[in-house]
Design a protein around this motif. Structure first.
Motif, mmCIF file in Angstrom:
data_model
loop_
_atom_site.group_PDB
_atom_site.id
_atom_site.type_symbol
_atom_site.label_atom_id
_atom_site.label_comp_id
_atom_site.label_asym_id
_atom_site.label_seq_id
_atom_site.Cartn_x
_atom_site.Cartn_y
_atom_site.Cartn_z
ATOM 1 N N THR A 20 0.939 -1.212 -0.050
ATOM 2 C CA THR A 20 -0.073 0.063 -0.185
ATOM 3 C C THR A 20 1.019 1.310 -0.011
ATOM 4 O OG1 THR A 20 -0.197 0.086 2.511
ATOM 5 C CG2 THR A 20 -1.831 -1.349 1.265
ATOM 6 N N ALA A 21 0.334 2.517 -0.088
ATOM 7 C CA ALA A 21 1.036 3.524 -0.090
ATOM 8 C C ALA A 21 1.521 3.908 1.300
ATOM 9 C CB ALA A 21 -0.133 4.948 -0.379
ATOM 10 N N GLU A 22 1.250 3.299 2.364
ATOM 11 C CA GLU A 22 1.954 3.637 3.525
ATOM 12 C C GLU A 22 3.184 2.721 3.727
ATOM 13 O OE1 GLU A 22 -2.325 4.826 3.882
ATOM 14 O OE2 GLU A 22 -1.329 2.831 3.143
ATOM 15 N N THR A 23 3.239 1.565 3.099
ATOM 16 C CA THR A 23 4.340 0.906 2.941
ATOM 17 C C THR A 23 5.266 0.983 2.010
ATOM 18 O OG1 THR A 23 3.295 -1.061 1.854
ATOM 19 C CG2 THR A 23 2.990 -1.002 4.295
ATOM 20 N N ALA A 24 4.808 1.821 0.984
ATOM 21 C CA ALA A 24 5.619 1.931 -0.351
ATOM 22 C C ALA A 24 7.047 2.831 0.194
ATOM 23 C CB ALA A 24 4.828 2.787 -1.206
ATOM 24 N N SER A 25 7.011 3.562 1.058
ATOM 25 C CA SER A 25 8.321 4.004 1.066
ATOM 26 C C SER A 25 9.154 3.735 2.349
ATOM 27 C CB SER A 25 8.059 5.555 1.676
ATOM 28 O OG SER A 25 7.502 5.608 2.743
ATOM 29 N N THR A 26 8.969 2.050 2.563
ATOM 30 C CA THR A 26 9.912 1.754 3.635
ATOM 31 C C THR A 26 11.325 1.555 3.383
ATOM 32 O OG1 THR A 26 7.882 0.282 4.094
ATOM 33 C CG2 THR A 26 9.962 -0.526 4.806
ATOM 34 N N ALA A 64 24.787 7.147 -3.419
ATOM 35 C CA ALA A 64 23.471 6.793 -2.452
ATOM 36 C C ALA A 64 22.443 7.867 -2.446
ATOM 37 C CB ALA A 64 23.822 6.460 -1.172
ATOM 38 N N ASP A 65 23.094 9.200 -2.121
ATOM 39 C CA ASP A 65 22.051 10.263 -2.030
ATOM 40 C C ASP A 65 21.336 10.488 -3.513
ATOM 41 O OD1 ASP A 65 22.706 10.778 0.479
ATOM 42 O OD2 ASP A 65 24.224 12.244 -0.247
ATOM 43 N N GLU A 66 22.015 10.215 -4.572
ATOM 44 C CA GLU A 66 21.166 10.459 -6.000
ATOM 45 C C GLU A 66 20.273 9.191 -5.900
ATOM 46 O OE1 GLU A 66 22.341 10.295 -10.657
ATOM 47 O OE2 GLU A 66 23.908 10.114 -9.128
ATOM 48 N N ARG A 67 20.581 8.000 -5.533
ATOM 49 C CA ARG A 67 19.683 6.896 -5.900
ATOM 50 C C ARG A 67 18.602 7.170 -4.726
ATOM 51 N NH1 ARG A 67 22.707 1.312 -6.453
ATOM 52 N NH2 ARG A 67 24.271 1.671 -7.613
ATOM 53 N N LEU A 68 18.847 7.570 -3.635
ATOM 54 C CA LEU A 68 17.582 8.029 -2.943
ATOM 55 C C LEU A 68 16.581 8.895 -3.352
ATOM 56 C CD1 LEU A 68 19.402 7.440 0.745
ATOM 57 C CD2 LEU A 68 17.340 6.121 -0.301
ATOM 58 N N ALA A 69 17.367 10.136 -3.924
ATOM 59 C CA ALA A 69 16.609 11.148 -4.513
ATOM 60 C C ALA A 69 15.800 10.461 -5.776
ATOM 61 C CB ALA A 69 17.452 12.047 -4.888
ATOM 62 N N LEU A 70 16.221 9.669 -6.390
ATOM 63 C CA LEU A 70 15.419 9.004 -7.198
ATOM 64 C C LEU A 70 14.265 8.009 -7.038
ATOM 65 C CD1 LEU A 70 17.975 8.028 -10.010
ATOM 66 C CD2 LEU A 70 16.417 10.038 -10.005
ATOM 67 N N GLY A 71 14.561 7.339 -5.762
ATOM 68 C CA GLY A 71 13.685 6.397 -5.359
ATOM 69 C C GLY A 71 13.976 5.184 -5.150
ATOM 70 N N VAL A 72 13.941 4.122 -4.256
ATOM 71 C CA VAL A 72 14.399 3.011 -4.267
ATOM 72 C C VAL A 72 13.256 1.941 -4.248
ATOM 73 C CG1 VAL A 72 16.955 3.434 -3.670
ATOM 74 C CG2 VAL A 72 15.102 2.838 -1.794
ATOM 75 N N ASP A 73 11.958 2.582 -3.884
ATOM 76 C CA ASP A 73 10.885 1.737 -3.517
ATOM 77 C C ASP A 73 9.904 1.437 -5.067
ATOM 78 O OD1 ASP A 73 11.204 1.689 -0.707
ATOM 79 O OD2 ASP A 73 10.940 3.802 -1.091
ATOM 80 N N HIS A 74 10.606 1.911 -6.041
ATOM 81 C CA HIS A 74 9.886 1.427 -7.343
ATOM 82 C C HIS A 74 10.268 -0.056 -7.897
ATOM 83 C CE1 HIS A 74 9.630 5.878 -7.287
ATOM 84 N NE2 HIS A 74 8.410 5.615 -7.425
ATOM 85 N N ALA A 275 17.113 -1.472 -7.297
ATOM 86 C CA ALA A 275 17.635 -0.306 -6.694
ATOM 87 C C ALA A 275 18.121 -0.387 -5.043
ATOM 88 C CB ALA A 275 17.140 1.000 -7.049
ATOM 89 N N ALA A 276 16.900 -0.945 -4.544
ATOM 90 C CA ALA A 276 17.087 -1.158 -3.114
ATOM 91 C C ALA A 276 17.876 -2.135 -2.644
ATOM 92 C CB ALA A 276 15.472 -1.301 -2.455
ATOM 93 N N ARG A 277 18.008 -3.228 -3.240
ATOM 94 C CA ARG A 277 18.903 -4.217 -3.029
ATOM 95 C C ARG A 277 20.416 -3.777 -3.202
ATOM 96 N NH1 ARG A 277 21.753 -7.492 -5.666
ATOM 97 N NH2 ARG A 277 20.903 -6.684 -7.699
ATOM 98 N N ARG A 278 20.572 -3.195 -4.598
ATOM 99 C CA ARG A 278 21.966 -2.818 -4.873
ATOM 100 C C ARG A 278 22.524 -1.700 -3.825
ATOM 101 N NH1 ARG A 278 21.128 -2.133 -11.208
ATOM 102 N NH2 ARG A 278 21.350 -4.434 -11.682
ATOM 103 N N LEU A 279 21.649 -0.923 -3.444
ATOM 104 C CA LEU A 279 21.833 0.291 -2.359
ATOM 105 C C LEU A 279 22.333 -0.410 -1.038
ATOM 106 C CD1 LEU A 279 22.541 2.954 -1.599
ATOM 107 C CD2 LEU A 279 19.988 3.266 -1.020
ATOM 108 N N ALA A 280 21.354 -1.404 -0.621
ATOM 109 C CA ALA A 280 21.716 -2.355 0.487
ATOM 110 C C ALA A 280 23.111 -2.943 0.387
ATOM 111 C CB ALA A 280 20.555 -3.154 0.886
ATOM 112 N N ASP A 281 23.360 -3.387 -0.607
ATOM 113 C CA ASP A 281 24.598 -4.262 -0.949
ATOM 114 C C ASP A 281 25.754 -3.324 -0.846
ATOM 115 O OD1 ASP A 281 23.245 -6.542 -1.032
ATOM 116 O OD2 ASP A 281 23.634 -6.622 -3.238
#
Length: 529
Positions: A20-26, A64-74, A275-281
């Protein structure tokens, strides 16, 4: 592009099937915190990290700042394929919109088309260089509630890979590494095209679980031949080295297989994005590299070392000698010509104490951190001055005990009285004094009693002096040790503990970026081409 196995490494990486929208930005919120922690580790460490490690970490943080600005939850799903395969028709069927150009209006796909089930996909679509007029936000449609299970999905219709325009292939090559799920759309006539297999499919060996091959236009194939056609597509994929690729038969025109394909996209959305997985790694890897610069084996608290250092400093300034002098002076009952004094510690002794302290605390530290600790602890001259300043405030009372002095004086008075009484008794007995003989006996008895009292007073006085001497000596010792302990804590312990706290903070901050859901060693699909 990640595989389903990579995305379900641990239970903590799983999410409800409906995001949902509430969990999309986790993910974005969590990794923003991780980035802040890693940056805090760098700030606290300063120049005490290996320059290459620090520089690389700063570079990663900038990315990472750039990736987060683009969003990693898509979750990015791309439709790729050749001219006439029906990618755009499939795009429209999945999105349930007639947005992508199809048919005679556009024989080839020249630009990327995007449908976003998200209200904050604009920065990412800008970065992907999707033209504004080629975007649509699915969540704003009237039936958006029905699309809630696809929240976070970005569906891309890529240019035809077999286009003669090199720019089209460049677009495909640039976007594919970012894709979470790649859907190759082929048609019954050209599914065996050598350009497709040799130019693209064969390069995705190892990423089969993140790829689906959709055999479109299945409605144009007789029902009796459909299974054989799907089997032939699977055979060609195996010959390409692609084992276990999911092959689907669909018809964008009739809707056959589209609902099942949408369900697969729902499952993809419920997992972490590439994007989230790569950033996490990357954050995990940088956190571990920084943590190697601040080993866990380093001492955490200096408090247990302080008593031993106080004892060493006490020897250096002669605390015990002063204590013994006070005890002896008070016990003697005489005022000393010169009050006991603490001696100035030898420079070499303080230097050894400081050196041993720094060595013990810095044990296991990297050289830069050990140097930082050495610089934080004052030099021996400052330590010596602090010790003497603290000892000057210690009261050293070696004067005789007033009570013992009074008892001794009383003893001598009583002893004097005993002498007088004894003389009187002798005179009476000798007949020099003409008094009754009984008086002489009484005087003699009184003299004996007085002697006994004097002895008792002298004994009590001696014990009083001894007790006072012990009490004064203990007070001097306690006060001196307290003063030395305070000085040791100020000059040795506190600066060292500050460095140790920073050392621990850097390690804890660096390791806090570790994500139990990351797959640090796992391979990706298109990103490894």
């Amino acid at each position: 592009m990640t595989t389903p196995q990579e995305r379900t490494v641990t239970p903590s990486d799983t999410r409800p099937a409906r995001r949902t929208a509430e969990t999309a930005s986790t993910d974005g919120a969590r990794y923003s915190e991780h980035v802040a922690n890693l940056r805090h580790a760098l700030e606290v460490a300063g120049d005490r990290l290996d320059p290459q490690v620090a520089a690389h970490a700063r570079s990663v943080l900038a990315g990472a700042d750039e990736r987060l600005a683009l969003g990693v939850d898509h979750t990015i799903v791309a439709l790729a394929g050749g001219t006439g395969s029906g990618k755009s028709s499939t795009f429209n069927a999945i999105s349930r919109l007639s947005f992508a150009d199809v048919g005679v209006r556009r024989p080839t796909t020249a630009r990327v088309t995007a449908c976003a089930w998200s209200d904050d996909a604009t920065p990412l679509l800008d970065w992907l260089e999707v033209d504004t007029e080629r975007r649509i936000s699915r969540g704003t449609e009237l039936d958006g509630a029905e699309e809630e299970s696809l929240a976070g999905l970005i569906l891309l219709d890529l240019p035809d890979h077999d286009s003669i325009a090199s720019a089209h292939r460049e677009i495909v090559d640039r976007i594919l590494p970012l894709v979470d799920l790649l859907i190759w759309v082929v048609d019954p006539q050209k599914y065996a095209d050598e350009a497709l297999h040799a130019g693209y499919l064969q390069s995705f060996v190892g990423a089969e679980a993140s790829m689906i091959v959709v055999l479109n236009q299945i409605d144009t194939v007789a029902a009796a031949g459909r299974d054989a056609l799907v089997a032939d597509v699977s055979r060609l994929l195996r010959e390409d080295g692609l084992v276990g690729v999911d092959v689907r038969a669909v018809s964008a025109r009739t809707g056959e297989g589209i609902d099942e394909l949408r369900e697969t996209l729902r499952e993809a959305v419920s997992r972490r994005s590439v994007a989230a997985r790569r950033l996490a790694d990357e954050l995990d890897r940088e956190g571990r590299r920084i943590a190697e610069e601040v080993p866990a084996s380093v001492l955490e608290q200096v408090a247990p070392l302080v008593p031993g250092e106080v004892d060493r400093v006490a020897v250096a300034v002669g605390v015990q000698a002063v204590v013994d002098d006070v005890r002896a002076s008070v016990r003697s009952g005489r005022t000393a010509a010169r009050a006991p004094e603490f001696r100035s510690p030898q420079e070499s002794a303080v230097r050894v104490i400081r050196s041993r302290w720094v060595s013990k605390v810095a044990d296991g530290m990297k050289p830069a951190w050990a140097q930082s600790l050495d610089e934080a602890v004052p030099e021996q001259d400052a330590i010596s001055a602090a010790l003497l300043g603290a000892l000057e405030a210690v009261p050293v009372d070696a004067s005789p005990s007033a009570r013992a002095k009074s008892l001794r004086k009383a003893a001598w008075w009583v002893l004097g009285a005993a002498v007088v009484l004894a003389v009187a008794a002798i005179l009476v007995v000798a007949g020099v004094v003409d008094v009754e003989a009984a008086f002489g006996a009484v005087a003699g008895a009184a003299a004996g009693a007085a002697v006994l009292v004097a002895v008792v007073l002298l004994v009590v006085g001696s014990r009083t002096r001894a007790a006072a001497a012990d009490e004064r000596a203990e007070k001097v010792k306690t006060a001196a040790l307290d003063a030395l302990r305070s000085t040791v804590e100020t000059t040795l312990a506190r600066p060292a503990q500050t460095v140790l706290d920073e050392h621990r903070t850097v390690r804890e901050s660096a390791l806090s970026v570790r994500d139990s859901g990351s797959a640090a060693s796992a391979g990706t699909g298109p990103a490894q081409r």
